[in-house]
Motif scaffolding. Structure first.
Motif, PDB file in Angstrom:
ATOM      1  N   HIS A  75       0.842  -1.192   0.000  1.00  0.00           N
ATOM      2  CA  HIS A  75       0.000   0.000   0.000  1.00  0.00           C
ATOM      3  C   HIS A  75       0.882   1.250   0.000  1.00  0.00           C
ATOM      4  CE1 HIS A  75      -3.588  -2.399   0.961  1.00  0.00           C
ATOM      5  NE2 HIS A  75      -2.801  -3.069   1.790  1.00  0.00           N
ATOM      6  N   GLN A  76       0.808   2.010  -1.072  1.00  0.00           N
ATOM      7  CA  GLN A  76       1.514   3.298  -1.143  1.00  0.00           C
ATOM      8  C   GLN A  76       0.537   4.459  -1.009  1.00  0.00           C
ATOM      9  OE1 GLN A  76       3.807   3.298  -4.784  1.00  0.00           O
ATOM     10  NE2 GLN A  76       5.231   1.732  -4.031  1.00  0.00           N
ATOM     11  N   VAL A  77      -0.742   4.120  -0.782  1.00  0.00           N
ATOM     12  CA  VAL A  77      -1.801   5.121  -0.618  1.00  0.00           C
ATOM     13  C   VAL A  77      -2.666   4.710   0.562  1.00  0.00           C
ATOM     14  CG1 VAL A  77      -1.872   5.816  -3.047  1.00  0.00           C
ATOM     15  CG2 VAL A  77      -3.226   3.870  -2.289  1.00  0.00           C
ATOM     16  N   GLY A  78      -3.616   5.554   0.908  1.00  0.00           N
ATOM     17  CA  GLY A  78      -4.515   5.266   2.020  1.00  0.00           C
ATOM     18  C   GLY A  78      -5.597   4.262   1.651  1.00  0.00           C
ATOM     19  N   ASP A  79      -6.639   4.168   2.498  1.00  0.00           N
ATOM     20  CA  ASP A  79      -7.748   3.218   2.316  1.00  0.00           C
ATOM     21  C   ASP A  79      -7.251   1.781   2.259  1.00  0.00           C
ATOM     22  OD1 ASP A  79      -9.812   5.126   2.294  1.00  0.00           O
ATOM     23  OD2 ASP A  79      -9.528   5.512   0.149  1.00  0.00           O
ATOM     24  N   THR A  80      -6.250   1.466   3.069  1.00  0.00           N
ATOM     25  CA  THR A  80      -5.674   0.122   3.031  1.00  0.00           C
ATOM     26  C   THR A  80      -6.701  -0.952   3.386  1.00  0.00           C
ATOM     27  OG1 THR A  80      -4.904   0.313   5.323  1.00  0.00           O
ATOM     28  CG2 THR A  80      -3.386   0.998   3.586  1.00  0.00           C
ATOM     29  N   GLY A  81      -7.605  -0.641   4.304  1.00  0.00           N
ATOM     30  CA  GLY A  81      -8.616  -1.619   4.687  1.00  0.00           C
ATOM     31  C   GLY A  81      -9.519  -1.980   3.529  1.00  0.00           C
ATOM     32  N   LEU A  82     -10.003  -0.971   2.800  1.00  0.00           N
ATOM     33  CA  LEU A  82     -10.870  -1.208   1.648  1.00  0.00           C
ATOM     34  C   LEU A  82     -10.144  -1.987   0.568  1.00  0.00           C
ATOM     35  CD1 LEU A  82     -13.373  -0.775  -0.136  1.00  0.00           C
ATOM     36  CD2 LEU A  82     -12.378   1.437  -0.812  1.00  0.00           C
ATOM     37  N   HIS A  83      -8.931  -1.569   0.237  1.00  0.00           N
ATOM     38  CA  HIS A  83      -8.185  -2.228  -0.838  1.00  0.00           C
ATOM     39  C   HIS A  83      -7.879  -3.681  -0.473  1.00  0.00           C
ATOM     40  CE1 HIS A  83      -6.668   2.071  -1.897  1.00  0.00           C
ATOM     41  NE2 HIS A  83      -7.891   1.851  -2.318  1.00  0.00           N
ATOM     42  N   THR A  84      -7.499  -3.919   0.775  1.00  0.00           N
ATOM     43  CA  THR A  84      -7.228  -5.290   1.223  1.00  0.00           C
ATOM     44  C   THR A  84      -8.487  -6.137   1.145  1.00  0.00           C
ATOM     45  OG1 THR A  84      -5.469  -4.534   2.700  1.00  0.00           O
ATOM     46  CG2 THR A  84      -6.420  -6.700   3.157  1.00  0.00           C
ATOM     47  N   GLN A  85      -9.618  -5.553   1.526  1.00  0.00           N
ATOM     48  CA  GLN A  85     -10.883  -6.288   1.473  1.00  0.00           C
ATOM     49  C   GLN A  85     -11.240  -6.675   0.046  1.00  0.00           C
ATOM     50  OE1 GLN A  85     -14.403  -4.004   2.442  1.00  0.00           O
ATOM     51  NE2 GLN A  85     -15.518  -5.809   3.148  1.00  0.00           N
ATOM     52  N   PHE A 117      -0.790  -0.995  -4.715  1.00  0.00           N
ATOM     53  CA  PHE A 117      -1.718   0.125  -4.841  1.00  0.00           C
ATOM     54  C   PHE A 117      -0.891   1.404  -4.709  1.00  0.00           C
ATOM     55  CE2 PHE A 117      -4.718  -3.174  -3.387  1.00  0.00           C
ATOM     56  CZ  PHE A 117      -5.769  -2.983  -4.280  1.00  0.00           C
ATOM     57  N   THR A 118      -0.865   2.198  -5.771  1.00  0.00           N
ATOM     58  CA  THR A 118      -0.051   3.402  -5.784  1.00  0.00           C
ATOM     59  C   THR A 118      -0.879   4.573  -6.272  1.00  0.00           C
ATOM     60  OG1 THR A 118       2.085   4.304  -6.501  1.00  0.00           O
ATOM     61  CG2 THR A 118       0.879   2.969  -8.111  1.00  0.00           C
ATOM     62  N   ARG A 119      -0.229   5.669  -6.629  1.00  0.00           N
ATOM     63  CA  ARG A 119      -0.930   6.833  -7.184  1.00  0.00           C
ATOM     64  C   ARG A 119      -0.375   7.127  -8.574  1.00  0.00           C
ATOM     65  NH1 ARG A 119       1.548   8.260  -2.606  1.00  0.00           N
ATOM     66  NH2 ARG A 119      -0.449   8.644  -1.571  1.00  0.00           N
ATOM     67  N   GLN A 120      -1.151   7.863  -9.347  1.00  0.00           N
ATOM     68  CA  GLN A 120      -0.787   8.116 -10.741  1.00  0.00           C
ATOM     69  C   GLN A 120       0.593   8.755 -10.871  1.00  0.00           C
ATOM     70  OE1 GLN A 120      -3.482  10.736 -12.795  1.00  0.00           O
ATOM     71  NE2 GLN A 120      -2.901   9.965 -14.812  1.00  0.00           N
ATOM     72  N   SER A 121       0.950   9.627  -9.955  1.00  0.00           N
ATOM     73  CA  SER A 121       2.234  10.317 -10.041  1.00  0.00           C
ATOM     74  C   SER A 121       3.421   9.374  -9.859  1.00  0.00           C
ATOM     75  CB  SER A 121       2.308  11.429  -8.989  1.00  0.00           C
ATOM     76  OG  SER A 121       2.179  10.895  -7.674  1.00  0.00           O
ATOM     77  N   GLN A 122       3.181   8.191  -9.286  1.00  0.00           N
ATOM     78  CA  GLN A 122       4.270   7.245  -9.031  1.00  0.00           C
ATOM     79  C   GLN A 122       4.214   5.994  -9.895  1.00  0.00           C
ATOM     80  OE1 GLN A 122       3.349   7.651  -4.479  1.00  0.00           O
ATOM     81  NE2 GLN A 122       5.361   6.704  -4.651  1.00  0.00           N
ATOM     82  N   TRP A 123       3.116   5.802 -10.618  1.00  0.00           N
ATOM     83  CA  TRP A 123       2.930   4.482 -11.192  1.00  0.00           C
ATOM     84  C   TRP A 123       3.908   4.147 -12.313  1.00  0.00           C
ATOM     85  CZ3 TRP A 123      -0.339   1.291 -14.636  1.00  0.00           C
ATOM     86  CH2 TRP A 123      -0.735   1.913 -15.817  1.00  0.00           C
TER      87      TRP A 123
END
Length: 269
Positions: A75-85, A117-123
């Motif tokens: 996880h390189q961004v927030g909402d880790t709980g949602l993404h993991t789920q 899971f990252t952000r557009q600026s880093q992908w």
């Protein structure tokens, strides 16, 4: 919507989220010539999705995992709980459909599938670091991306999935990226408008697996289908299996069966 590269001991195969997903056009998908439950149609779909790649014209051999699939989520961004789920729900569904051992692990050292899971600026940097220059050159027009590596027997040995969350959300494709990319790195790497209804058709609005996708996964991970098989070798096995599933109701019930996955009620299905 997805970009995927598959790589042999000397090769790599990537499938980017296709350009059409960016357009978010209305559903203008052509209807299939025949009902998708026709065995001949399914065999044609298997040939399109399992034995081809998005960026080459070569007819490939069957590619699938033999070893258990172990997934580490970074996880390189927030909402880790949602993404993991979302990931856990889809992994459980894939394991149920294929009968293959697929599970999330807590460390990268244990994993052979690395999902970021990252952000557009880093992908672009993440794709370059994990997948290499050939994959990075295909990110333009893609929403998310996956890649797998093959051994000399055409068995998938390692895979990567990169999802820039802000970009995926902008196109309404976060769930679709999770579902499509992880599914593709199991050995169904191509996208094709010839296959409908399917998450592998970027002209259709599907975000979750369809009955046809369910059948393609079950076929790929059938005990009689082995990595390295040619189209000619696999066709009679597909035909025999599909005739059996036609008799026992597996094809008829596929649309209902696939909706047993945990993501379907979460998305209001």
């Amino acid at each position: 919507m997805a970009s995927l590269f598959a790589v042999s001991p000397l090769l790599a195969s990537v499938t980017p989220a296709s350009n059409s997903a960016l357009a978010e056009t209305p559903n203008l998908a052509p209807k299939p010539i025949r009902d998708w439950k026709d065995p001949a149609y399914i065999i044609q779909a298997f040939d399109e999705i399992a034995l081809k790649n998005e960026y080459d014209k070569v007819k490939h051999r069957v590619r699938k995992w033999r070893q258990p699939v172990r997934v580490f989520v970074e996880h390189q961004v927030g909402d880790t709980g949602l993404h993991t789920q979302l990931v856990q729900m889809h992994l459980s569904h894939l394991a149920q459909i294929t009968g293959h051992s697929i599970a999330k692990v807590d460390s990268l050292e244990e994993a052979n599938l690395h999902l970021v899971f990252t952000r557009q600026s880093q992908w672009a940097d993440v794709v370059m670091r994990l997948m290499g220059a050939s994959a990075a050159s295909n990110i333009h027009g893609s929403v998310c991306m996956g890649k797998f590596v093959l051994n000399s027997k055409n068995e998938i040995e390692r895979a990567w999935v990169v999802i820039p969350v802000d970009q995926a959300q902008m196109h309404g494709k976060l769930v679709a990226c999770v579902v499509e990319e992880i599914t593709q790195v199991l050995g169904l790497p191509n996208d094709s408008v010839k296959v409908f209804p399917s998450i592998f058709n970027d002209k259709t609005p599907q975000d979750l697996l369809t009955g046809l996708d369910y059948i393609l996964l079950k076929l790929l991970y059938s005990a009689d289908i082995h990595a390295g098989m040619t189209a000619a070798e696999v066709q009679p096995i597909l035909q025999k299996q599909l005739e059996q599933w036609q008799r026992d109701g597996t094809l008829t019930q596929a649309d209902k069966a696939v909706r047993q996955g945990q993501l379907y009620p979460l998305l209001g299905y």
